[in-house]
Design a protein around this motif. Structure first.
Motif, mmCIF file in Angstrom:
data_model
loop_
_atom_site.group_PDB
_atom_site.id
_atom_site.type_symbol
_atom_site.label_atom_id
_atom_site.label_comp_id
_atom_site.label_asym_id
_atom_site.label_seq_id
_atom_site.Cartn_x
_atom_site.Cartn_y
_atom_site.Cartn_z
ATOM 1 N N GLY A 188 0.800 -1.222 0.000
ATOM 2 C CA GLY A 188 0.000 0.000 0.000
ATOM 3 C C GLY A 188 0.827 1.264 0.000
ATOM 4 O O GLY A 188 0.295 2.360 0.150
ATOM 5 N N GLU A 189 2.140 1.126 -0.195
ATOM 6 C CA GLU A 189 3.030 2.280 -0.236
ATOM 7 C C GLU A 189 3.058 2.889 -1.636
ATOM 8 O O GLU A 189 2.797 2.212 -2.619
ATOM 9 N N PHE A 190 3.426 4.148 -1.697
ATOM 10 C CA PHE A 190 3.643 4.806 -2.987
ATOM 11 C C PHE A 190 5.039 4.424 -3.452
ATOM 12 O O PHE A 190 6.023 4.638 -2.745
ATOM 13 N N ASP A 191 5.133 3.838 -4.624
ATOM 14 C CA ASP A 191 6.426 3.498 -5.215
ATOM 15 C C ASP A 191 6.235 3.430 -6.722
ATOM 16 O O ASP A 191 5.789 2.421 -7.250
ATOM 17 N N PHE A 192 6.554 4.518 -7.398
ATOM 18 C CA PHE A 192 6.248 4.618 -8.817
ATOM 19 C C PHE A 192 7.162 3.791 -9.714
ATOM 20 O O PHE A 192 6.882 3.613 -10.894
ATOM 21 N N PHE A 193 8.261 3.227 -9.184
ATOM 22 C CA PHE A 193 9.169 2.434 -10.015
ATOM 23 C C PHE A 193 9.350 1.017 -9.485
ATOM 24 O O PHE A 193 10.320 0.350 -9.789
ATOM 25 N N TYR A 194 8.368 0.535 -8.698
ATOM 26 C CA TYR A 194 8.281 -0.871 -8.261
ATOM 27 C C TYR A 194 9.486 -1.332 -7.437
ATOM 28 O O TYR A 194 9.848 -2.501 -7.489
ATOM 29 N N LYS A 195 10.112 -0.438 -6.707
ATOM 30 C CA LYS A 195 11.270 -0.772 -5.875
ATOM 31 C C LYS A 195 12.427 -1.394 -6.668
ATOM 32 O O LYS A 195 13.205 -2.191 -6.148
#
Length: 183
Positions: A82-89
Motif C-alpha cells: 500500500g506504499e507509494f512506489d512509482f518504479f516498483y522498488k
C-alpha cells in the motif's frame, strides 16, 4: 540470444529482487541506449542511472508530492504494502533525458529506451517503462533530485526504465493484437 527472442520474450517487470545490478551489466544496458538512432544523429540524449537508495527515495517522495490524488491512489493500490512506489522498488531507475529544443527529443528517448529494454533482457535483467517523470521533470521538487543525480540543467525526462532482477518471471498475459496492414 537472437534479437527476435528478446523482442518476443521481453515483458514488463513490476516486482524486483532487492539485488544490486552489476556495474558491467548496467553499463551494457546504457551503452545499448546510446547506440539508438536519433533525429539528424544529434546524440544529445543523457542517460541518468540512479542507483543510490537515498536518491531513489527522494525522487519517489517528490513524485508522490507532485502527483494528483488519482495517480497516488492508483500507484498505492498496485503495491503489496500500500506504499507509494512509482518504479516498483527496482534497484535502478534510468531517466532518459534530452534538451527539449532538439528536433525530436521524445522519439529519440523512446527508441533509446527500447534498445535498453532489449539489452537488459539479454543480460538477464527485468525492465519496465516508467512514465511518471515525463510531464513532471520540471517540477521544482523533482528537478532538484534529478539535477542532484546528474541531469543537465534545461533537460527534461522523456521516459524512464526501471531495471533490476525480476522477482517473478512475467508471462504473456494476452496476445499482442495491434493491427498490421501490408499493401
Amino acid at each position: 540470444m537472437e534479437i527476435k527472442d528478446a523482442i518476443f520474450g521481453r515483458r514488463s517487470v513490476r516486482k524486483y529482487l532487492p539485488r544490486a545490478v552489476e556495474r558491467e551489466k548496467l553499463e551494457a544496458v546504457l551503452r545499448a541506449g546510446s547506440y539508438a538512432p536519433s533525429a539528424m544523429n544529434n546524440m544529445s540524449r543523457q542517460f541518468v542511472a540512479i542507483t543510490k537508495p537515498e536518491l531513489l527515495a527522494a525522487l519517489n517522495k517528490a513524485v508522490e508530492k507532485t502527483a494528483d490524488e488519482g495517480l497516488v491512489k492508483h500507484i498505492k493500490s498496485r503495491s503489496e504494502t500500500g506504499e507509494f512506489d512509482f518504479f516498483y522498488k527496482a534497484p535502478v531507475l534510468i531517466a532518459v533525458c534530452d534538451d527539449p529544443e532538439q528536433m525530436r527529443p521524445a522519439e529519440d528517448c523512446a527508441i533509446a529506451l527500447e534498445n535498453m529494454f532489449l539489452a537488459a533482457y539479454g543480460e538477464g535483467l527485468g525492465t519496465c517503462w516508467i512514465n511518471q517523470l515525463t510531464d513532471k521533470s520540471d517540477a521544482p521538487e523533482i528537478h532538484s533530485v534529478l539535477t542532484a543525480a546528474g541531469m543537465k540543467d534545461g533537460y527534461r525526462v522523456y521516459g524512464c526504465c526501471a531495471l533490476g532482477y525480476a522477482a517473478v518471471k512475467p508471462e504473456l498475459v494476452k496476445p499482442k493484437t495491434n493491427e498490421i496492414i501490408i499493401c
